[in-house]
Motif scaffolding. Structure first.
Motif, short mmCIF file in Angstrom:
data_model
loop_
_atom_site.label_atom_id
_atom_site.label_comp_id
_atom_site.label_asym_id
_atom_site.label_seq_id
_atom_site.Cartn_x
_atom_site.Cartn_y
_atom_site.Cartn_z
N GLY A 1 -0.16 11.19 16.94
CA GLY A 1 1.06 11.11 16.15
C GLY A 1 0.82 11.10 14.65
O GLY A 1 1.42 10.30 13.92
N PHE A 2 -0.06 11.97 14.16
CA PHE A 2 -0.43 12.10 12.74
C PHE A 2 -1.33 10.95 12.26
O PHE A 2 -1.65 10.87 11.07
N CYS A 3 -1.74 10.04 13.16
CA CYS A 3 -2.45 8.82 12.75
C CYS A 3 -3.91 8.86 13.20
O CYS A 3 -4.19 8.70 14.40
N PRO A 4 -4.87 9.05 12.28
CA PRO A 4 -6.28 9.15 12.68
C PRO A 4 -7.05 7.84 12.65
O PRO A 4 -8.15 7.77 13.21
N TYR A 5 -6.52 6.80 11.98
CA TYR A 5 -7.24 5.52 11.86
C TYR A 5 -6.30 4.36 12.11
O TYR A 5 -5.13 4.40 11.71
N ALA A 6 -6.83 3.31 12.74
CA ALA A 6 -6.03 2.15 13.11
C ALA A 6 -6.01 1.14 11.97
O ALA A 6 -6.56 0.05 12.06
N ASP A 7 -5.30 1.47 10.88
CA ASP A 7 -5.36 0.62 9.70
C ASP A 7 -4.67 -0.73 9.90
O ASP A 7 -5.11 -1.74 9.33
N ILE A 8 -3.62 -0.79 10.71
CA ILE A 8 -2.94 -2.06 10.93
C ILE A 8 -3.84 -3.02 11.71
O ILE A 8 -3.96 -4.20 11.36
N THR A 9 -4.50 -2.51 12.73
CA THR A 9 -5.45 -3.33 13.48
C THR A 9 -6.58 -3.81 12.57
O THR A 9 -6.94 -5.00 12.59
N LEU A 10 -7.13 -2.91 11.76
CA LEU A 10 -8.23 -3.28 10.87
C LEU A 10 -7.79 -4.30 9.83
O LEU A 10 -8.52 -5.26 9.54
N LEU A 11 -6.62 -4.13 9.28
CA LEU A 11 -6.09 -5.06 8.28
C LEU A 11 -6.09 -6.49 8.84
O LEU A 11 -6.60 -7.42 8.21
N LEU B 1 3.41 -1.44 4.28
CA LEU B 1 2.79 -0.13 4.43
C LEU B 1 3.91 0.90 4.56
O LEU B 1 4.91 0.65 5.23
N THR B 2 3.75 2.07 3.95
CA THR B 2 4.89 2.99 3.86
C THR B 2 5.10 3.85 5.10
O THR B 2 6.19 4.37 5.31
N SER B 3 4.09 4.08 5.91
CA SER B 3 4.20 4.68 7.24
C SER B 3 4.96 6.00 7.24
O SER B 3 4.83 6.81 6.33
N GLY B 4 5.80 6.25 8.28
CA GLY B 4 6.42 7.55 8.49
C GLY B 4 7.58 7.85 7.56
O GLY B 4 8.22 6.95 7.01
N GLY B 5 7.88 9.12 7.40
CA GLY B 5 8.94 9.61 6.54
C GLY B 5 8.64 11.08 6.28
O GLY B 5 7.62 11.38 5.65
N ASN C 1 0.86 -1.17 0.00
CA ASN C 1 0.00 0.00 0.00
C ASN C 1 0.90 1.23 0.00
O ASN C 1 1.70 1.42 0.93
N ILE C 2 0.80 2.05 -1.03
CA ILE C 2 1.60 3.28 -1.09
C ILE C 2 0.94 4.31 -0.17
O ILE C 2 0.43 5.34 -0.58
N GLY C 3 0.95 3.99 1.10
CA GLY C 3 0.28 4.80 2.11
C GLY C 3 0.05 3.93 3.33
O GLY C 3 0.58 2.82 3.45
N GLY C 4 -0.76 4.42 4.26
CA GLY C 4 -1.09 3.65 5.45
C GLY C 4 0.08 3.53 6.42
O GLY C 4 1.07 4.24 6.35
N GLY C 5 -0.07 2.58 7.35
CA GLY C 5 0.93 2.41 8.40
C GLY C 5 0.74 3.39 9.54
O GLY C 5 1.70 3.90 10.10
N PHE C 6 -0.53 3.62 9.92
CA PHE C 6 -0.85 4.60 10.97
C PHE C 6 -0.69 3.95 12.35
O PHE C 6 -1.66 3.73 13.07
N HIS C 7 0.54 3.68 12.72
CA HIS C 7 0.80 2.78 13.85
C HIS C 7 0.66 3.43 15.23
O HIS C 7 0.79 2.74 16.24
N HIS C 8 0.37 4.73 15.29
CA HIS C 8 0.12 5.36 16.60
C HIS C 8 -1.36 5.40 16.95
O HIS C 8 -1.72 5.88 18.03
N CYS C 9 -2.21 4.94 16.06
CA CYS C 9 -3.66 4.96 16.31
C CYS C 9 -4.13 3.58 16.77
O CYS C 9 -3.85 2.57 16.12
N SER C 10 -4.84 3.54 17.88
CA SER C 10 -5.47 2.31 18.35
C SER C 10 -6.96 2.37 18.00
O SER C 10 -7.43 3.35 17.42
N GLY C 11 -7.67 1.35 18.39
CA GLY C 11 -9.09 1.30 18.07
C GLY C 11 -9.90 2.41 18.71
O GLY C 11 -10.99 2.73 18.23
#
Length: 296
Positions: A112-122, A259-263, A97-107
């Motif tokens: 930390g810039f992360c509004p949705y828990a995409d890793i958990t949902l995945l 997932l490309t996550s932070g940078g 996924n050229i995006g995603g990796g919002f690893h600071h968001c929980s359910g």
């Protein structure tokens, strides 16, 4: 049960998930933030809460309808892209996924810039819809992935390996209890030390746990000039890092979703592109379906 987040792709198509709408364009306010909000192209919440998560205070003054359209919609699209990439990885052996990796968001909490828990949902979608039983998260972003760690605390079916700079955000001690293989690095870590620790620990992790899928959070904020990661990994170091993760997954017949996550600098877009080209050149990604399958 069914979900519109999943769809099939043609045999000739690669499981590279992207939409130009991933990119954030927010009335020019994105320029107030260190993050390159259009990196991916080159949440129904109130504006005040989004401002806190995105760490751009001026967003709190913006009408919520604009926040939804300009910021949260692209983030939701990327979250759906992560879920879709997980499904495609099971079918093809890999997906990015050229995006995603919002690893600071929980359910229940963003940050930390992360509004949705995409890793958990995945992972939860794969358990629900693709009969996945065991999943491994390998988080190589410079920051601790405290969001999904809180979601999977006490869940033995999800093995978490996290290698991060211990001196920077978020320093979440409660979430660290979910990490099965924790590699805490210091500031200014360079390529040799980084790769030696990665090789040793990922091999050991896969000896301890046999996942049906590996979720690879491939943050590029470990780059030497990144202002938030405070590490000193070179461009080629990141490319070799990605190569090793895909190589070990392929040799163990483990589907991998990246997932490309932070940078946080513009150079990272070019490095990600070069890394994908390198993975193809090394024969680590392509059109061949995976021989190991979990569910229909």
């Amino acid at each position: 049960m069914s979900t519109r987040l999943y769809f099939d792709i043609e045999e000739h198509q690669w499981p590279l998930v992207y939409d130009d709408k991933y990119n954030v364009s927010f009335c020019g306010f994105e320029r107030f933030h260190i993050f390159d909000a259009k990196k991916w192209r080159n949440i129904v919440q109130w504006s005040a809460k989004v401002a806190m998560i995105a760490e751009v205070p001026i967003v709190a003054c913006v009408p919520n309808i604009l926040v939804q359209h300009a910021y949260l919609k692209p983030m939701r699209l990327q979250t759906g892209g992560s879920v879709l990439a997980g499904k495609l990885a099971l079918e093809r052996g890999w997906a990015i996924n050229i995006g995603g990796g919002f690893h600071h968001c929980s359910g229940d909490k963003g940050g930390g810039f992360c509004p949705y828990a995409d890793i958990t949902l995945l992972i939860k979608y794969l358990v629900m819809y693709r009969s996945v039983q065991n999943a491994m998260i390998v988080d190589l972003d410079a920051h601790q992935g405290n969001g999904y760690q809180r979601d999977f605390l006490g869940v033995p079916e999800v093995y978490i390996m996290d290698m991060y700079n211990r001196h920077i955000y978020p320093k979440d001690e409660e979430a660290k209890r979910a990490i099965r293989r924790k590699i805490e690095l210091g500031n200014k870590v360079e390529d040799l030390e980084y790769m030696l620790k990665l090789r040793k620990n990922l091999k050991a992790a896969l000896n301890e746990f046999k996942p049906d899928i590996l979720v690879y959070n491939a943050g590029t904020d470990i780059l030497d000039s990144d202002p938030l990661g405070h590490m000193r990994i070179s461009d080629i170091g990141i490319i070799k890092r990605d190569e090793f993760v895909f190589e070990i997954c392929k040799s163990n017949q483990i589907p991998v979703v990246m997932l490309t996550s932070g940078g946080y600098i513009r150079r990272t877009a070019r490095i990600i592109a070069d890394s994908i080209i390198n993975l193809k050149a090394k024969g680590l990604i392509g059109n061949e379906p995976v021989s190991k399958s979990c569910g229909d």
